[in-house]
Design an enzyme around this catalytic site. Structure first.
Site, PDB file in Angstrom:
ATOM      1  CG  ASP A  45       0.335  -4.204   2.057  1.00  0.00           C
ATOM      2  OD1 ASP A  45       0.203  -4.987   3.013  1.00  0.00           O
ATOM      3  OD2 ASP A  45       0.979  -3.145   2.126  1.00  0.00           O
TER       4      ASP A  45
ATOM      5  CG  ASP B 272      -0.401  -0.081   2.524  1.00  0.00           C
ATOM      6  OD1 ASP B 272       0.847  -0.067   2.627  1.00  0.00           O
ATOM      7  OD2 ASP B 272      -1.155  -0.148   3.524  1.00  0.00           O
TER       8      ASP B 272
ATOM      9  CE  LYS C 294       3.241  -5.793   3.857  1.00  0.00           C
ATOM     10  NZ  LYS C 294       2.631  -4.823   4.777  1.00  0.00           N
TER      11      LYS C 294
ATOM     12  CD  GLU D 245       0.459  -1.672   8.017  1.00  0.00           C
ATOM     13  OE1 GLU D 245       0.069  -0.894   8.928  1.00  0.00           O
ATOM     14  OE2 GLU D 245       0.913  -1.251   6.926  1.00  0.00           O
TER      15      GLU D 245
ATOM     16  CD  GLU E 165       7.724  -0.148   7.796  1.00  0.00           C
ATOM     17  OE1 GLU E 165       6.829  -0.901   7.366  1.00  0.00           O
ATOM     18  OE2 GLU E 165       7.891   1.028   7.392  1.00  0.00           O
TER      19      GLU E 165
HETATM   20  O1  KIV Z   1       3.333  -1.326   1.755  1.00  0.00           O
HETATM   21  C1  KIV Z   1       4.539  -1.637   1.706  1.00  0.00           C
HETATM   22  O2  KIV Z   1       5.227  -1.380   0.736  1.00  0.00           O
HETATM   23  C2  KIV Z   1       5.094  -2.338   2.856  1.00  0.00           C
HETATM   24  C3  KIV Z   1       6.579  -2.534   2.890  1.00  0.00           C
HETATM   25  C4  KIV Z   1       7.237  -1.282   3.305  1.00  0.00           C
HETATM   26  C5  KIV Z   1       6.956  -3.688   3.743  1.00  0.00           C
HETATM   27  O3  KIV Z   1       4.390  -2.716   3.729  1.00  0.00           O
END
Ligand code: KIV
Length: 292
Positions: free
Chosen positions: A86, A47, A116, A118, A189
């Site tokens: 993401d 994202d 992915k 968070e 991160e």
């Molecule tokens: O959204 C993204 O690009 C990320 C990376 C920084 C790991 O989450």
């Protein structure tokens, strides 16, 4: 270079085999192709596209439709790399049902092989629900950009002790919760190197660091940082391997000057009409024409 397709089980195996994982963000076909051919293990349609492609200040406005749109281009270029989509802000926090639907779209429409998201303890039930229907999940703890307003900026986490969000003990719990819930890997991160090393030692799934030091099982960077295409700010943890902004700017300045001076296009860049060859008059007839 190993040309074997990178799969979710292969990423899990890397930790046992002690082979580091390389991951980069990608947002479009031409760059995804270059990265895939160069041997990158994981392509993340992150994202961060909101910041480095759309010019926004945070990742919060990015939508599922936008991630799916970019995923399609990246997935089309993939031959070897694992493609991860993401889940953007509020696409998985409202309910498990929405998380399933949105993660499903990333795979069905976008061509992602994993998603992915968070968070730690707070998203463990969601990770468990996704993995229960065979949607592989990569976690993301530490500096989580979707929590930018709670953190008061994109700030390094885990420097203070304690179990409040962003505290060292809380981050250890978050990472453990992500593993227990079934994630196959986790991004760390913006946390101190020693904390990332401790998490990496404790977990049996691979850790992929960004601003988390060298003792993670892999590394990820934002492509536009690595290429020097994003210069609003330069994160301390990032490394610019080339200054594409300068190279592209130079090429475009030369083009502008050649257009203005008439040096471009030359004859070699131009098309010519077919040559008309006049043939001698046929008896009693019109001249015959032929293209040469
Ligand atoms: O959204 C993204 O690009 C990320 C990376 C920084 C790991 O989450």
């Amino acid at each position: 270079m190993n040309l074997q397709k990178v799969t979710v089980p292969e990423i899990s195996r890397r930790k046992r085999d002690g082979k580091k994982i390389s991951m980069l963000t990608a947002y479009d076909y031409p760059f995804a192709r270059i990265l895939d051919e160069a041997g990158i293990d994981v392509l993340l349609v992150g994202d961060t596209l909101g910041m480095v492609v759309q010019g926004l200040d945070t990742t919060l406005p990015v939508t599922v439709d936008e991630i799916v749109y970019h995923l399609k281009m990246v997935a089309r270029a993939r031959t070897r790399a694992l493609v991860v989509g993401d889940l953007p802000f509020l696409s998985y926090q409202v309910s498990i049902e929405e998380a399933l639907r949105n993660a499903g779209r990333m795979m069905k429409e976008g061509g992602a092989e994993a998603v992915k998201l968070e968070g730690g303890v707070n998203v463990a039930a969601t990770i468990a629900a996704l993995t229960a229907v065979d949607i592989p999940v990569m976690g993301h703890v530490g500096l989580t950009p979707q929590s930018v307003h709670r953190m008061g900026g994109h700030k390094v986490q885990g420097k203070k002790r304690g179990r409040a969000p962003g505290g060292r003990e809380r981050l250890l719990e978050d990472a453990a919760a992500v593993e227990e819930a079934g994630a196959f890997a986790v991004v760390l991160e913006g946390i101190p190197l020693d904390l990332a090393a401790e998490i990496t030692e404790r977990l049996s799934i691979p850790t992929i660091g960004i601003g988390a030091g060298v003792r993670c099982d892999g590394q990820v960077l934002v492509l536009h940082d690595l290429l020097g295409l994003f210069d609003k700010f330069a994160p301390k943890f990032s490394k610019r391997y080339v200054n594409l902004k300068e190279i592209v700017g130079g090429a475009v300045r030369q083009y502008v000057s050649e257009v203005e001076s008439g040096a471009f296009p030359t004859d070699a860049h131009s098309f010519h009409s077919p040559k008309v060859v006049e043939k001698p008059l046929a008896l009693g007839g019109r001249p015959a024409r032929s293209a040469g």
